[in-house]
Write a protein that holds these residues in place. Sequence first.
Motif, mmCIF file in Angstrom:
data_model
loop_
_atom_site.group_PDB
_atom_site.id
_atom_site.type_symbol
_atom_site.label_atom_id
_atom_site.label_comp_id
_atom_site.label_asym_id
_atom_site.label_seq_id
_atom_site.Cartn_x
_atom_site.Cartn_y
_atom_site.Cartn_z
ATOM 1 N N GLU A 26 0.837 -1.212 0.000
ATOM 2 C CA GLU A 26 0.000 0.000 0.000
ATOM 3 C C GLU A 26 0.869 1.258 0.000
ATOM 4 O O GLU A 26 0.553 2.243 -0.669
ATOM 5 N N GLY A 27 1.959 1.207 0.770
ATOM 6 C CA GLY A 27 2.862 2.362 0.845
ATOM 7 C C GLY A 27 3.575 2.591 -0.484
ATOM 8 O O GLY A 27 3.660 3.718 -0.987
ATOM 9 N N ILE A 28 4.074 1.509 -1.089
ATOM 10 C CA ILE A 28 4.840 1.612 -2.348
ATOM 11 C C ILE A 28 3.968 2.150 -3.480
ATOM 12 O O ILE A 28 4.418 2.903 -4.333
ATOM 13 N N LEU A 29 2.703 1.771 -3.434
ATOM 14 C CA LEU A 29 1.751 2.214 -4.453
ATOM 15 C C LEU A 29 1.807 3.724 -4.677
ATOM 16 O O LEU A 29 1.678 4.212 -5.800
ATOM 17 N N ARG A 30 1.992 4.472 -3.586
ATOM 18 C CA ARG A 30 1.930 5.937 -3.664
ATOM 19 C C ARG A 30 3.293 6.581 -3.871
ATOM 20 O O ARG A 30 3.391 7.801 -3.989
ATOM 21 N N ARG A 31 4.340 5.769 -3.941
ATOM 22 C CA ARG A 31 5.690 6.336 -4.097
ATOM 23 C C ARG A 31 6.026 6.563 -5.569
ATOM 24 O O ARG A 31 5.513 5.876 -6.448
ATOM 25 N N TYR A 32 6.948 7.502 -5.796
ATOM 26 C CA TYR A 32 7.482 7.750 -7.144
ATOM 27 C C TYR A 32 8.745 6.895 -7.318
ATOM 28 O O TYR A 32 9.385 6.532 -6.316
ATOM 29 N N PRO A 33 9.122 6.570 -8.571
ATOM 30 C CA PRO A 33 10.264 5.658 -8.780
ATOM 31 C C PRO A 33 11.530 6.063 -8.026
ATOM 32 O O PRO A 33 12.212 5.210 -7.463
ATOM 33 N N HIS A 34 11.829 7.391 -7.964
ATOM 34 C CA HIS A 34 13.088 7.789 -7.320
ATOM 35 C C HIS A 34 13.017 7.632 -5.804
ATOM 36 O O HIS A 34 14.034 7.732 -5.128
ATOM 37 N N GLU A 35 11.824 7.377 -5.271
ATOM 38 C CA GLU A 35 11.685 7.260 -3.817
ATOM 39 C C GLU A 35 11.892 5.834 -3.315
ATOM 40 O O GLU A 35 11.816 5.595 -2.110
ATOM 41 N N ILE A 36 12.085 4.885 -4.229
ATOM 42 C CA ILE A 36 12.273 3.495 -3.780
ATOM 43 C C ILE A 36 13.617 2.970 -4.284
ATOM 44 O O ILE A 36 14.211 3.536 -5.207
ATOM 45 N N SER A 37 14.097 1.870 -3.696
ATOM 46 C CA SER A 37 15.428 1.356 -4.033
ATOM 47 C C SER A 37 15.439 0.684 -5.412
ATOM 48 O O SER A 37 14.380 0.358 -5.964
ATOM 49 N N GLY A 38 16.631 0.475 -5.941
ATOM 50 C CA GLY A 38 16.767 -0.167 -7.252
ATOM 51 C C GLY A 38 16.128 -1.547 -7.292
ATOM 52 O O GLY A 38 15.471 -1.922 -8.261
ATOM 53 N N GLY A 39 16.307 -2.298 -6.214
ATOM 54 C CA GLY A 39 15.721 -3.645 -6.154
ATOM 55 C C GLY A 39 14.196 -3.575 -6.182
ATOM 56 O O GLY A 39 13.533 -4.372 -6.856
#
Length: 341
Positions: free
Chosen positions: A148-161
Amino acid sequence: MADENVLEVRELVTTFGRGANARRAVDGVSFALRRGEILGLVGESGSGKSVTALSLLRLIDPQAGRVTGGQVLFDGMDLASEADARMREIRGRRISMIFQEPLSALNPCYTIGDQIGEVFVAHGDGAGAATRKRVLELLRLVRIPDPEGILRRYPHEISGGMRQRAMIAMALAYTPEVLIADEPTTALDVTIQAQVLNLIDGLRRELGLSVILITHDMGVVAQYADRVAVMYGGRIAETGEVGAVFAQPRHPYTEGLLASVPRLGARWRNGVQRLPEIPGSVPGIGVLSAGCRFAPRCGFAEPRCTQAVPPLMHVPGDGAHAAACWVRSPTPHALTSEDFR
Ligand SMILES: Nc1ncnc2c1ncn2[C@@H]1O[C@H](COP(=O)(O)OP(=O)(O)OP(=O)(O)O)[C@@H](O)[C@H]1O
Ligand SMILES: [Mg+2]
């Protein structure tokens, strides 16, 4: 086409440029993908791995090049000559691809949830609650913590993996039969690389996927692939079950690739570990030669090697193992599509 082959590529030719500038980046490639297997497609940079993959899905930029020969047989169709509309139905639904660089493949302006949802919108399904539910399911499928949290994130806000997992989720949106993974972990560090490859391997079993895994890493092939096809200069140099090819490579290029894999306990000279390397480099696609493209770099080359292109020839006693080498493949019998049955 035999039942166990989900995809069969026959004599595929992809040409860039036109007229006197026409160059073949893929020059008569044939292989089959068996249902449920991981086929490793390996070779040095520039050997034609990505162009082969893009050609299967007819994703070659039409301004630059096109498929000029061969067949791509899938479920009774020849994808090399299917209508564009049919290809749009197949791409992403029945055959999906994941790309090397998730950051450049993801749009920085949209959240992960919107981008995965967009796959459904692009295929004519709505962006409503059902799609949102499916997107969450997909994020769970690729083992993303806190979907649910990742759903709202932008690509640069999460790790490469996590980005690569999101890309895999997009590719699996419609549970394809075939997944083409083009260097899916090159941009990742080794521990994350293992996680992503284990995930793909697990999904293959869980969803019954057939996977073409493109890599230049023989270690990855050894660990994850069932069979391997080694490419050199736009052609298949050798193919077979991973165990057989690694135990007894027949093409000098495969031998060179295997010899240059770093190993613990390898020989040290003057305190420095030296890996054998293959002299020279992959020829540019403009370099035409009458014979084997590897001959200029090959320690076994004989005059005949520069006179005629060697076809894939069987290794005696192993129907799946074949190599395109005049010197090292003693059976003068070129493979036909019958050999993939
Ligand atoms: N759009 C293009 N226009 C002209 N030539 C191209 C184009 N795309 C690829 N090529 C050429 O086709 C050949 C094969 O390229 P390809 O990208 O398939 O290599 P690769 O095996 O995937 O290498 P890498 O391991 O670096 O990804 C190369 O010589 C490349 O320069
Ligand atoms: Mg590539």
